[in-house]
Design an enzyme around this catalytic site. Sequence first.
Site, PDB file in Angstrom:
ATOM      1  N   ILE A 476       0.834  -1.199   0.000  1.00  0.00           N
ATOM      2  CA  ILE A 476       0.000   0.000   0.000  1.00  0.00           C
ATOM      3  C   ILE A 476       0.870   1.251   0.000  1.00  0.00           C
ATOM      4  O   ILE A 476       0.627   2.204  -0.752  1.00  0.00           O
ATOM      5  CB  ILE A 476      -0.953  -0.004   1.216  1.00  0.00           C
ATOM      6  N   ALA A 618     -11.726  -0.613   0.957  1.00  0.00           N
ATOM      7  CA  ALA A 618     -10.544  -0.251   0.164  1.00  0.00           C
ATOM      8  C   ALA A 618     -10.789   1.115  -0.480  1.00  0.00           C
ATOM      9  O   ALA A 618     -10.877   2.113   0.218  1.00  0.00           O
ATOM     10  CB  ALA A 618     -10.210  -1.335  -0.851  1.00  0.00           C
ATOM     11  N   GLY A 671      -1.993 -13.379  -4.877  1.00  0.00           N
ATOM     12  CA  GLY A 671      -1.774 -12.341  -3.870  1.00  0.00           C
ATOM     13  C   GLY A 671      -3.053 -11.788  -3.278  1.00  0.00           C
ATOM     14  O   GLY A 671      -3.018 -10.768  -2.581  1.00  0.00           O
ATOM     15  N   LYS A 689     -14.721  -5.306   9.539  1.00  0.00           N
ATOM     16  CA  LYS A 689     -15.323  -4.263   8.707  1.00  0.00           C
ATOM     17  C   LYS A 689     -16.768  -4.009   9.102  1.00  0.00           C
ATOM     18  O   LYS A 689     -17.215  -2.850   9.181  1.00  0.00           O
ATOM     19  CB  LYS A 689     -15.238  -4.660   7.227  1.00  0.00           C
TER      20      LYS A 689
END
Length: 824
Positions: A476, A618, A671, A689
């Site tokens: 990130i 995200a 990934g 979340k």
Amino acid sequence: MKIFKFGGSSIASATKICNVAGIIQNASSRTSLIIVVSAIWKVTDMLAEIALLAGKGDAAYREKLDGIAALHSGIVRELFREAASAEDSWLQELLAELRDVLHGVFLLRELSDKSLALVLSYGERLSCRIVSRYLHFSGTPAECIDARSLIVTDENHCYAKVDRLATGKRIRERFSEFHSLPVVTGFIASAPDGSVTNLGRGGSDFTATILGAALHAEEVWIWTDVDGFYSADPKRVTDAQVIPEISYVEALELSHAGAKVLHPLAVQPVMKAGIPLRIKNSFNPDSPGTRIGNESGLQEGRPGTVTGLTSINHVVLLSLSGSGMAGVPGTASRLFTCLARHSINIIFISQASSEQSISVAIMPAQAMMAKKVLEEEFVREIDERRIDPVSVRRNLAMVAVVGNKMSGHPGVSAQLFETLGKNGINVIAVAQGANEMNISLVIESGDEDKALNCIHESFFLSMRKVHVFIAGTGTIAKSLISQIRQHRLTLQKEMDLDVVVCGLANTRVMVIDGDRKEMDYWYDTIHEMHERSSRDGRAGIDEYIGLIKEANRHNTIVVDCTASRLVAEKYPELLQANISVATANKLGMAGEWALYRRIMDAQRSSNAKFLYETNVGAGLPIISTLNDLKNSGDRILCIEGVLSGTLSFIFNELRKGGRFSEIVRKARDAGYTEPDPRDDLSGADFARKLLILGRELGYKLEYADVECQSLVPESCRGEMTPAEFLDRLPAIDDWYAAEMESAAREGFSIAYTGELKEGKAKVGLKRVPLESPVAGLNGTENLVVFTTDRYLMTPLVVKGPGAGGEVTAGGVFADILRIASYLV
């Protein structure tokens, strides 16, 4: 005729004196000149130190005096070379006089103001003789003139008041005609009894303007080591700009408030006489400098309301307060008269409208004396408890915002205080004159640079800066730095915003470089961090935050790109320090309720912003959408959907007919999962979340309150490697295949979804109709459905990519820009 004054930095060495001689010789071919010189750089400070040592009976003064002698002898040797021996006699004679004076002070063990003024005078007497002799030596006939024969003052030896009438008469008589170039000692004068006095530190400027006013000079030029008056101190504000023209009054205000480029009293003589004053740089003589003159003579249309900022970085605030002051005539008069009687200079005054307190700022050296004499003056009122003992607050700075155009211009104060407030700078006291051209503030001295920079940026620059410190060096962070790098110029051009990365850290190493602006540096550095971390011992979030707080930059944003609980636990500390936070780390908002409350409380009590959009979706605008609905008065009935990009991918592939274990292995190789896929299949990330969304709706939920179904089979739990887990996973392939087939026969599909309704949260497997938006997801897409009073028949759907470094970094970048729009 013009008056040229050269400061100590302009004549600090033989090379610089040669440069000054060139300036003088070039100008003297066009107009007649009178030169005023200060002591050589730092010599006045050295003489003051030597005098104090001698006054204490400390023989160490002799060694330091030898240093002054060596400095001047070295300059003379370098300037006059073969002829230096001929100049040595007058130099040694003056130095011998100085030694005798100091020896007398040493023997008496007493340093009076009269003796100190005499000792300090030798700085200018030595420099004036050197400069005049060198000018004569290099072909310009010059004469050294001692200002003691020109300037008459009272008997306050160290801060003398000039007798303007007597001084003007002497100056005009002395310069009724002259045939060689006069070089006059700055700073020094004489009392009526002939004893030496001085005009205060920086008084050579005053000497020059006194001469200029008395002789009706065309202009007075103050030669120094900067290009003129700056919009702020360039040593503290890198974006400070030279001001081409300012008014006498603005120069006076800036000088009194701490601008060291000009002595505060120097403006008065030329202002009264209407003579322009110019600040010039002796090291850059071609620069036009700053012209100081009548306001009417300034350039039309000069932009901005504020002309300049300045500060005094060490002041003490004394406050006299008490209910017994209200409505009592003469209290303020007694206070100011008392301080004036003891020669205590006041640089700032603030009085409450209730008349119950008066605050004054003075220099630290006078603080204890001021407290003592004020408490003696008001001893009766203090004893009777009508007035409180004088309070003394140290470690403060005074910042002044000055400008002619501030007068009658609404919004200047609002802009000023809003800028300070957003950067968490506490204003302790405020003063504004009736002419509205100076707003002075007292703040903590540690906030001085931060205040100067944010005020300067607010009033002088169209480009605004935010200073970003990144925690984490993973995917990130790499993507975020790449995005900032790619879009920085666009932001500068289209939004007048400069995003400056100032620091980068992981658990083992940190890099802070606040002055570097090239994004390539950070782009390259992030790839070196792992190699460097093995050999660099510096580590820890505490040290990193300590360095960020120590830097104390305005518009600071800390960006958390980690998954560290230790970093999340520091959010309250950052917010309380008025440092904004943008985070992709869920462990703050989905951590223990106590931490969540500390974060929320810290945000409410500070001026910093805390954004965490990427915690749930995200790059999807889920939290902002939820808050928009809630803040606009809509009632949220239910939130449901898919909030895991990993699990979305798995079940989307499963609908296509794939085997569960093979799909999980494929997701790991791509990934999409953590190194151990059980971290995703457990549903814990999804549950966090949903927990965050529940807390956003006001529910007091802990992680244990979320009903969470794990997809990890019983046979695959416990101690085993990820490889062993993947080898055992095919055992449940048939169950998933059968479940998908059974659901399909009934017009359904299966998905891993979550639901938040009436304060209850649960995540797990669920059959969904084939026409459901969930059944139509692709890849790693996330989907959230908001059912509300307004969106009842047709719920509001937010859908899009829910995983990946680029998407998450984009969401963090968006949060940075949202915070920036508030800060600047």
